[in-house]
Design a protein around this motif. Sequence first.
Motif, short mmCIF file in Angstrom:
data_model
loop_
_atom_site.label_atom_id
_atom_site.label_comp_id
_atom_site.label_asym_id
_atom_site.label_seq_id
_atom_site.Cartn_x
_atom_site.Cartn_y
_atom_site.Cartn_z
N LYS A 43 2.48 7.66 -6.60
CA LYS A 43 3.82 9.44 -7.25
C LYS A 43 3.35 10.29 -7.33
CE LYS A 43 6.36 11.32 -10.75
NZ LYS A 43 6.57 10.45 -12.50
N ASN A 44 1.47 10.54 -6.56
CA ASN A 44 1.54 12.11 -6.57
C ASN A 44 0.74 11.75 -5.35
OD1 ASN A 44 2.36 12.98 -9.24
ND2 ASN A 44 0.69 11.58 -10.59
N ASN A 45 0.79 11.10 -4.66
CA ASN A 45 0.02 10.86 -3.38
C ASN A 45 1.04 11.04 -2.14
OD1 ASN A 45 -1.90 11.31 -1.50
ND2 ASN A 45 -3.45 9.37 -1.81
N GLN A 46 1.06 12.12 -1.71
CA GLN A 46 1.71 12.72 -0.25
C GLN A 46 1.50 11.41 0.64
OE1 GLN A 46 4.86 14.39 -0.63
NE2 GLN A 46 4.51 14.39 -2.48
N SER A 47 0.65 10.43 0.31
CA SER A 47 0.01 9.92 1.86
C SER A 47 0.61 8.92 2.11
CB SER A 47 -2.06 9.98 2.93
OG SER A 47 -2.48 9.88 1.74
N ASP A 48 0.32 8.24 0.23
CA ASP A 48 1.14 6.92 -0.13
C ASP A 48 2.46 6.60 0.37
OD1 ASP A 48 -1.37 6.40 -0.97
OD2 ASP A 48 -1.58 6.62 -3.12
N LYS A 49 2.93 5.64 0.82
CA LYS A 49 4.24 5.62 1.61
C LYS A 49 4.63 4.66 0.50
CE LYS A 49 3.84 8.67 6.12
NZ LYS A 49 3.66 8.04 6.93
N VAL A 50 4.36 3.33 0.58
CA VAL A 50 4.59 1.62 0.04
C VAL A 50 3.72 1.46 -0.78
CG1 VAL A 50 5.55 -0.09 0.97
CG2 VAL A 50 5.84 1.83 2.15
N PHE A 51 4.25 1.20 -1.77
CA PHE A 51 3.39 0.06 -2.78
C PHE A 51 4.01 -1.02 -2.52
CE2 PHE A 51 2.59 -0.41 -7.40
CZ PHE A 51 1.06 -0.54 -7.68
N VAL A 52 2.70 -2.04 -2.62
CA VAL A 52 2.96 -3.34 -2.47
C VAL A 52 1.69 -4.28 -3.67
CG1 VAL A 52 2.72 -5.79 -1.25
CG2 VAL A 52 2.90 -3.23 -0.13
N ILE A 53 2.69 -4.95 -4.54
CA ILE A 53 1.94 -5.64 -5.74
C ILE A 53 1.81 -7.24 -5.17
CG2 ILE A 53 2.01 -6.46 -8.46
CD1 ILE A 53 3.58 -3.93 -8.63
N THR A 54 0.39 -7.78 -4.89
CA THR A 54 0.35 -10.01 -4.76
C THR A 54 -0.69 -9.56 -5.67
OG1 THR A 54 0.06 -10.43 -3.17
CG2 THR A 54 -1.53 -9.08 -2.77
N GLY A 55 -0.77 -11.50 -6.00
CA GLY A 55 -1.66 -12.05 -6.85
C GLY A 55 -3.05 -12.41 -5.97
N ILE A 56 -4.37 -12.63 -5.95
CA ILE A 56 -5.04 -13.06 -4.96
C ILE A 56 -5.47 -14.43 -5.17
CG2 ILE A 56 -6.74 -14.31 -7.17
CD1 ILE A 56 -8.02 -11.57 -4.54
N GLY A 57 -5.31 -14.62 -4.09
CA GLY A 57 -5.22 -16.78 -3.75
C GLY A 57 -3.64 -16.77 -2.79
N GLU A 58 -3.67 -17.99 -2.98
CA GLU A 58 -2.83 -18.67 -2.80
C GLU A 58 -1.74 -19.44 -3.52
OE1 GLU A 58 -3.10 -21.01 1.11
OE2 GLU A 58 -3.67 -18.81 1.94
N LYS A 59 -2.30 -19.58 -5.21
CA LYS A 59 -1.96 -20.61 -6.01
C LYS A 59 -0.54 -19.12 -6.19
CE LYS A 59 -5.22 -24.17 -6.64
NZ LYS A 59 -6.47 -24.47 -6.71
N ALA A 60 -1.43 -18.45 -7.19
CA ALA A 60 -0.19 -17.90 -8.15
C ALA A 60 -0.24 -16.39 -7.73
CB ALA A 60 -0.90 -17.44 -9.32
N PHE A 61 1.01 -15.67 -7.87
CA PHE A 61 1.60 -14.37 -7.77
C PHE A 61 0.85 -13.26 -8.72
CE2 PHE A 61 4.59 -11.03 -9.45
CZ PHE A 61 4.11 -10.02 -8.19
N CYS A 62 2.08 -14.09 -9.90
CA CYS A 62 0.85 -13.75 -11.26
C CYS A 62 1.98 -14.46 -12.57
CB CYS A 62 1.71 -12.02 -11.84
SG CYS A 62 1.29 -11.79 -13.30
N SER A 63 1.21 -15.20 -13.52
CA SER A 63 1.67 -16.24 -14.50
C SER A 63 1.89 -15.75 -15.60
CB SER A 63 1.22 -17.08 -14.67
OG SER A 63 -0.32 -16.93 -15.39
N GLY A 64 2.11 -14.29 -15.84
CA GLY A 64 3.03 -13.37 -16.99
C GLY A 64 1.71 -13.09 -17.56
N GLY A 65 2.01 -12.85 -19.08
CA GLY A 65 1.28 -12.14 -19.59
C GLY A 65 -0.01 -13.09 -20.05
N ASP A 66 -1.37 -12.54 -19.98
CA ASP A 66 -2.86 -13.59 -20.97
C ASP A 66 -2.44 -14.16 -22.08
OD1 ASP A 66 -4.84 -14.26 -21.38
OD2 ASP A 66 -5.98 -13.24 -20.57
#
Length: 255
Positions: A43-66
């Motif tokens: 939000k505060n860094n002017q050089s940051d234009k796009v924010f991408v969220i992903t998960g490690i590997g190829e099995k799971a993006f995110c399984s929700g809360g732990d």
Amino acid sequence: MDKYIIRRNNKGIVWFTINRPEKRNAIDYEVMDGLSETISEVKNNQSDKVFVITGIGEKAFCSGGDLAAFQNLMTKEDAYKMLSKMGEILYSLATLEKPTVALLNGLAIGGGCELATACDYRLAFRESRFGFVQGRLGITTGWGGATLLLERVSTDKALQMLLTGNIYTAVEGKDLGYINHILSKDLPNNECEEYISKQIIHNTKVIEAYKKVVNRKWVATQLKQRMFREIEECSVLWASDEHHQAVSSFMNKNN
């Protein structure tokens, strides 16, 4: 091992990768704090234009809360403290005045779908699957995800996803209007960046102005208040015997 990885490139894209493959990239308090801090930085860094969220590997993006991290939250008050913490994070993500992208590199279920729904765009591997499965644990979406979903797709499609608890393919998600684009697995990061470059062509100031228009609509329709009413309702269900028994059965099954 760090539970999340942050990477910036020379195109102004910030990558936040959940790095918990042994937990199917589930979210605990440390990941929450990492997301909150990174969203604030973007939000505060002017050089940051796009924010991408992903998960490690190829099995799971995110399984929700732990569930292992949250299984001792027994009362409505305990649950609300955790749920509202993540609700604040998802609201800040949804209202970030820079484009946000969820790259579904695998399974996204429960809170993982809520995280993806808070983003402006959802890109997915063809093999990815997703589903709002919270009902199987005797609760509803607990981080404001149902409210956000109703902003992303039509009411009938949202209810279909929420009430059935079905697991959908990426292709089905595109038909539902939930998935914006399907990626190949060969060079997903490159393809994701190519999609971003084609969809987001204006300079940062123009983009921020348009996102402010969206945010004004959400302020007028009380998005945050609606999200937190949803969170309040989930916290009541969280304290129920049905939920505690479902969590206990799940934990015993996976131990």
